[in-house]
Motif scaffolding. Structure first.
Motif, short mmCIF file in Angstrom:
data_model
loop_
_atom_site.label_atom_id
_atom_site.label_comp_id
_atom_site.label_asym_id
_atom_site.label_seq_id
_atom_site.Cartn_x
_atom_site.Cartn_y
_atom_site.Cartn_z
N LEU A 128 1.33 0.21 1.46
CA LEU A 128 0.02 -0.42 1.36
C LEU A 128 -0.60 -0.48 2.75
CD1 LEU A 128 0.74 -3.40 -1.05
CD2 LEU A 128 -0.01 -1.10 -1.59
N THR A 129 -1.76 0.14 2.88
CA THR A 129 -2.45 0.14 4.17
C THR A 129 -3.34 -1.09 4.27
OG1 THR A 129 -4.20 1.46 3.19
CG2 THR A 129 -2.42 2.65 4.27
N PRO A 130 -3.76 -1.47 5.50
CA PRO A 130 -4.58 -2.68 5.66
C PRO A 130 -5.86 -2.66 4.82
CG PRO A 130 -3.76 -1.92 7.78
CD PRO A 130 -3.38 -0.88 6.78
N ASP A 131 -6.47 -1.44 4.67
CA ASP A 131 -7.73 -1.41 3.92
C ASP A 131 -7.49 -1.60 2.43
OD1 ASP A 131 -8.32 2.15 3.45
OD2 ASP A 131 -6.46 1.02 3.63
N ARG A 132 -6.21 -1.72 2.02
CA ARG A 132 -5.91 -1.99 0.62
C ARG A 132 -5.45 -3.42 0.42
NH1 ARG A 132 -1.46 0.83 -0.80
NH2 ARG A 132 -1.76 0.06 -2.89
N ALA A 133 -5.76 -4.25 1.34
CA ALA A 133 -5.31 -5.64 1.23
C ALA A 133 -5.87 -6.32 0.00
CB ALA A 133 -5.72 -6.42 2.48
N LEU A 193 -4.88 -10.22 -13.64
CA LEU A 193 -5.03 -9.18 -12.62
C LEU A 193 -3.84 -9.18 -11.66
CD1 LEU A 193 -8.84 -9.54 -11.96
CD2 LEU A 193 -7.69 -7.57 -12.96
N ALA A 194 -3.34 -10.36 -11.37
CA ALA A 194 -2.17 -10.44 -10.50
C ALA A 194 -0.96 -9.76 -11.14
CB ALA A 194 -1.86 -11.90 -10.17
N ARG A 195 -0.80 -9.94 -12.44
CA ARG A 195 0.32 -9.29 -13.13
C ARG A 195 0.15 -7.77 -13.10
NH1 ARG A 195 1.48 -11.73 -18.89
NH2 ARG A 195 3.42 -10.57 -18.58
N LEU A 196 -1.06 -7.29 -13.31
CA LEU A 196 -1.30 -5.84 -13.25
C LEU A 196 -0.99 -5.30 -11.86
CD1 LEU A 196 -4.60 -5.54 -15.33
CD2 LEU A 196 -2.40 -4.51 -15.90
N ARG A 197 -1.35 -6.06 -10.82
CA ARG A 197 -1.04 -5.61 -9.46
C ARG A 197 0.47 -5.55 -9.23
NH1 ARG A 197 -5.36 -9.15 -8.31
NH2 ARG A 197 -3.98 -10.75 -7.49
N GLY A 198 1.16 -6.52 -9.78
CA GLY A 198 2.62 -6.52 -9.63
C GLY A 198 3.25 -5.31 -10.31
N TRP A 199 2.76 -4.98 -11.49
CA TRP A 199 3.31 -3.80 -12.19
C TRP A 199 2.95 -2.51 -11.45
CZ3 TRP A 199 1.10 -6.59 -16.96
CH2 TRP A 199 2.07 -7.47 -17.47
N LEU A 200 1.79 -2.49 -10.81
CA LEU A 200 1.42 -1.31 -10.03
C LEU A 200 2.37 -1.11 -8.86
CD1 LEU A 200 -0.43 1.04 -9.31
CD2 LEU A 200 -1.92 -0.58 -8.10
N GLU A 201 2.74 -2.21 -8.20
CA GLU A 201 3.66 -2.10 -7.07
C GLU A 201 5.01 -1.52 -7.53
OE1 GLU A 201 2.85 -2.27 -4.12
OE2 GLU A 201 0.98 -3.38 -4.14
N GLY A 218 8.42 3.94 -7.94
CA GLY A 218 9.13 4.90 -8.77
C GLY A 218 9.66 4.35 -10.07
N LYS A 219 9.27 3.11 -10.42
CA LYS A 219 9.74 2.50 -11.67
C LYS A 219 8.62 2.55 -12.70
CE LYS A 219 12.76 -0.58 -9.06
NZ LYS A 219 13.04 -1.99 -8.67
#
Length: 1006
Positions: A131-136, A153-161, A166-167
């Motif tokens: 994650l780069t700074p401009d993606r904060a 939205l927080a849950r979606l961000r967690g699943w994206l991470e 690779g999961k």
């Protein structure tokens, strides 16, 4: 040993080109994708990699990989072939494995690195994006006008991470109409696409097509992705990994490439479609993360849901996030298959649900404040809004816009105020969202309303060309009105350009929400609606021309709605053929049934008999794929088809219907009926004077005669069929229930020749059939050829070769989802395992295979399979179980008429009685004597049956068993054995002939 080889052996991985050989887990990787290899093939590759650039001769490989086992060159060549397929290496111009003619093989690729001794998990081997700074903003609240959804939205961000690590993730966003499923997905995408290199494939299921268009949202999403600036990369991967999918998207490739794609896509199965897309996605995500968005899954087809489940179940790491949206009530009330798919995935922890609830009153108050930063509304205003909308976001947004348009909310010197009393607002606003949308439509000018109505007929996504055709107006004028509907009234999305078959670019727009399409559509009077459907359909036919088959489902829907039944039938048939070609059998059945119902609405239904024939053929093929070859439902459909076809005289359609009946009867164990149908096939083929169908008829008659134990007669038909093959080599493209004809003719000839006592000629025929099957790359044909080869090796008592052929056939059958043939492999493999020294495991595998095969309702070859099992039970001393098994086999042979190897079944029963006598330690000699008498009677029956059939191979084997019995009783007469031995003219190195020769040489006749 070279220093390089020492380094490799000390390493955990060997890296070359795009590949990585994992020595710890014994698997081959390309990026994040695991490539399956058989254990021996893996060992061969490792051996070659340990000596890069050096010739490794054949004997060295055989000694290293198969120590102490006699293995011929054919086995080694087969493993090299598998390696080349896995590496996509061409034997003619190799990159990795070079053949030194008649000497051996050399690894010529460049080894780039060997990974030192350290362990990495599979997930860690896929490098996560940083994650780069401009993606904060990924870790902060989205600012896209989405209120009250911070937690989601927080849950979606967690699943994206997790995805980026690779999961793979599968997410279902659920909620009622208007609750904001699309909005939250869009807000998430706007932020997620800031990840460098991330790809998005976004498709939508459409209500008007129902479940009839297989893989619709996936094809839609990948078509869009291939037209994005990442398109060239995605297209290359689809060409390499998913040609069957690319064949369904012909507009993405040049005309010159389409014919090749269609050829590559022949014999496509459901499993091939799933496997190809999964592997393409895994290759793609090894380079870039992918978000696959599938909207409105409550209208999805079966095949799309199959793919979602298949992708979720894959174990290989992939930076893949699948997001599907749907309405739970629609799924539950409609008993949609999505309900079961999601339940199954949830039970195994393979998906997450993100349920969206209606907004609370506080969120509604926040929206009002954000919309009107400076206002003087009375207390309770937001409470009235909340009470009327119940927190439905779509209703909320549209209601506020309605209040502004109707001057219920006014602006005075920059301050928002109510223009009427609060009580008037409570009474004057629409009661629900549909009424509100109707009010919005009433405010449109006549031209805008007319365009909106026609757009709703065109579909959830519509082109200006279709709308112009429905109105009879110019495309330019339509574009102007659509722009107003998009910009001012927000019914439609902004335009994107799409290419028509003639190269013309046309704007396409989607309805912002499905309700914006549904409400105006229902307001159109039925007659006018029907006329618009007709004009749009006729435009589609004209614009697409000879490529109209690409939009057959869409055209069928429009012609159905316009009550143009003849043309609806035409396109329903084409759509059903398209679905069947994709192995989308549920969709094919739905379309075929719609076609059959349409025929009933035609005034002269008899004139459409050929259409009915073709629809019933598709119905039968798809029902067989879903229900099994021996399904009673299949026979019920078939019976109606045969009645219809006979009524209209000989035709290719009648031939194919009889062919499928023949297939059903064989698997149901009705051999005599099957022979009768085979002769009917010949009658139809000869009346049609069709040489290709005559060839198929010889093949059919020959195959059934082999199964009936009439191998001399069978060989005559099979040889005639082979003679016709040279003139009709493209016949495989016409066969309804498809196995390549020449391969099957060769393989059944091999079975007949072995039965008749020509083992060498049999081996040559089997090798020719198997080689041709590999050359043709027709999976189902190769599977069956492999099984027949395994059975021939079994009959010759060549367990190691039988093991190799059975394993290869079973793995291929499993890969392509050919369930029946997987059970064949279990039984054959179990026999070989038992023969090779592990009887307990072998018998367990055989019993499992027999049980799974019986569960399909099929009985073809069941006597043979039970005979193999009984034979192994003898060797473990399980005599009573063996006698029950062989009795069942003999009863089945009697019931079905399958008499191939009948002599063997009687011989095996005799061996069981002999074994019983050996195990009998009673002081009373009577039971032993009885058992031996029973054994002699069984061997005598076996010899008599074999002589009657001319089956010299089984006569010889029965004579050997009889001789062993005589030796037990002190009788050394070899006359009978000598007579049968002397009748052979070849095959002297086969096990039975060697054994017979041994007996005869030890005690020669005077």
């Amino acid at each position: 040993m070279s220093q390089w080889r020492c380094t490799i052996q000390a390493a955990k991985e060997i890296v070359f080109g795009k590949f990585r050989l994992d020595l710890t887990n014994e698997c081959l990787w390309q990026g994040a994708r695991s490539i399956p290899l058989r254990p021996k093939a893996f060992a061969v590759l490792k051996l070659l990699l340990e000596q890069p650039g050096q010739l490794v001769n054949k004997q060295q490989i055989l000694d290293a990989i198969w120590p102490g086992t006699f293995v011929g060159d054919a086995v080694l060549k087969d493993n090299i072939r598998q390696l080349r397929e896995a590496l996509r290496d061409d034997a003619g111009s190799p990159i990795y494995i070079e053949t030194a003619h008649r000497r051996g093989y050399r690894f010529i690729g460049k080894l780039t690195a060997s990974v030192p001794d350290q362990s990495l998990s599979a997930a860690a081997q896929v490098p996560p994006l940083q994650l780069t700074p401009d993606r904060a903003a990924l870790t902060s609240t989205f600012v896209n006008g989405v209120l009250g959804r911070d937690t989601e939205l927080a849950r979606l961000r967690g699943w994206l991470e997790r995805t980026l690590a690779g999961k793979r993730q599968t997410i279902f966003v659920t909620g009622e109409p208007g609750i904001g499923k699309t909005t939250i997905v869009q807000a998430f995408l706007e932020q997620a696409t800031q990840v460098p290199g991330i790809l998005v494939a976004r498709g939508q299921c459409l209500e008007q097509y129902g479940a009839a268009e297989a893989y619709l949202p996936v094809l839609d999403g990948f078509s869009r992705l291939c037209r994005s600036h990442h398109g060239a990369q995605v297209l290359d991967i689809l060409r390499q990994e998913a040609s069957a999918w690319l064949a369904q998207m012909p507009s993405l490739v040049p005309e010159s490439e389409r014919a090749t794609l269609r050829t590559q896509a022949t014999a496509t199965t459901r499993e091939r479609m799933l496997r190809e897309m999964a592997e393409a996605i895994e290759t793609l995500t090894s380079e870039s993360p992918l978000l696959l968005i599938l909207e409105d899954l409550h209208w999805s087809d079966y095949s799309t849901l199959d793919l979602v489940a298949y992708l979720a179940r894959r174990q290989d790491p992939a930076r893949l996030m699948v997001i599907g949206t749907y309405r739970p009530v629609d799924v539950i009330v409609g008993d949609h298959p999505l309900k079961e798919v999601k339940r199954e995935l949830q039970a195994h922890g393979l998906c997450h649900e993100l349920p969206l609830e209606f907004l609370g009153e506080d969120a509604v108050a926040q929206y009002v404040q954000a919309k009107f930063p400076r206002h003087q509304f009375p207390r309770g205003f937001h409470h009235v809004i909340f009470g009327r909308t119940e927190g439905n976001p779509l209703f909320l947004v549209n209601l506020v816009e309605y209040l502004i348009d109707q001057k219920f909310v006014i602006e005075d010197q920059g301050v928002s105020k109510l223009g009427v009393a609060l009580a008037e607002i409570e009474q004057g606003v629409p009661a629900n969202l549909r009424q509100l949308i109707e009010k919005q439509i009433e405010r449109l000018n006549p031209d805008e309303r007319m365009v909106l109505e026609v757009a709703s007929v065109a579909g959830a996504e519509c082109s200006s060309v279709a709308i112009a055709a429905g109105l009879g107006m110019s495309i330019e004028w339509v574009d102007q009105q659509c722009e107003q509907l998009a910009r001012r009234h927000r019914f439609l999305s902004s335009a994107r350009l799409a290419e028509l078959p003639d190269g013309t670019m046309t704007p396409r727009r989607r309805f912002i929400h499905i309700l914006y399409r549904d409400v105006p559509y229902r307001l159109i009077p039925l007659l006018r609606r029907s006329q618009i459907h007709q004009r749009i359909a006729e435009c589609g036919v004209e614009v697409y021309g000879d490529r109209a088959n690409e939009i057959a489902t869409e055209l069928a829907m429009h012609f159905e709605q316009s009550r143009d039944w003849p043309r609806a039938l035409e396109h329903l048939l084409q759509a059903a053929e398209n679905a069947a070609a994709r192995s989308a059998h549920h969709e094919a059945i739905d379309l075929a049934n719609r076609g059959l119902e349409t025929i009933k609405l035609l005034p002269n239904a008899a004139e459409h008999a050929k259409h009915e024939m073709k629809l019933r053929m598709i119905l039968i093929a798809s029902m067989m794929a879903i229900k099994g070859f021996a399904s009673a439902e299949v026979e019920e459909i078939n019976a109606r088809g045969r009645e219809l076809f006979w009524r209209h005289g000989p035709s290719p359609e009648l031939f194919y219907m009889l062919w499928s009946l023949n297939f059903y009867q064989q698997f149901s164990g009705e051999m005599h009926s099957s022979l009768g149908v085979s002769h009917q096939l010949m009658q139809v083929a000869e009346e049609l004077k069709d040489g290709g169908l005559i060839m198929e008829s010889h093949r059919s008659i020959g195959a059934v005669l082999v199964l009936l134990g009439r191998c001399s007669e069978a060989l005559q038909h099979l040889e005639k069929g082979i003679a016709l093959c040279a003139r009709h080599h493209n016949q495989r493209d016409r066969v309804f229930v498809g196995f390549e004809s020449k391969v099957m003719l060769e393989c059944f000839s091999a079975l007949a020749l072995l039965d008749l006592g020509y083992p060498d000629q049999s081996a040559e025929k089997a090798a020719a059939g198997l080689a041709l099957a590999r050359e043709l790359d027709h999976p189902q044909t190769l599977v069956v050829a492999g099984h027949i080869a395994a059975q021939l090796h079994q009959a010759r008592e060549e367990a190691s070769f039988s093991y190799e052929r059975a394993k290869e056939a079973m793995e291929l059958a499993d890969e392509y989802g050919l369930t029946v043939w997987v059970t064949y492999g279990l039984i054959e493999l179990g026999w070989a395992i038992a023969e090779l020294g592990n009887p307990q495991d072998g018998i367990e595998k055989m019993q499992r295979g027999v049980a799974e095969y019986e569960a399909t309702g099929a009985r073809l070859r069941s006597p043979y399979f039970l005979g193999l099992l009984a034979d192994q039970l003898i060797k473990t001393g399980r005599v009573e179980e063996g006698i029950l098994t062989i009795t069942k086999a003999l009863n089945l042979a009697e019931q079905t008429g399958e008499r191939y190897l009948l002599a063997e079944l009687h011989r095996i029963k005799g061996e069981l009685f002999m074994k019983s006598s050996e195990l009998n330690h009673s002081a009373n000699d009577s039971p032993r004597s009885t058992a031996l008498s029973q054994a002699r009677a069984c061997f005598a029956d076996a010899i008599a049956i074999a002589q009657q059939q001319g089956a010299r191979s089984w006569e010889l084997r029965a004579a050997l068993s009889m001789h062993r019995l005589d030796l037990m009783l002190g009788n050394t007469n070899l006359t009978q054995l000598a007579e049968i031995y002397s009748s052979f003219t070849e095959g002297y190195e086969t096990a039975d002939l060697r054994l017979a020769r041994g007996y005869l040489e030890v005690a020669p006749l005077e």
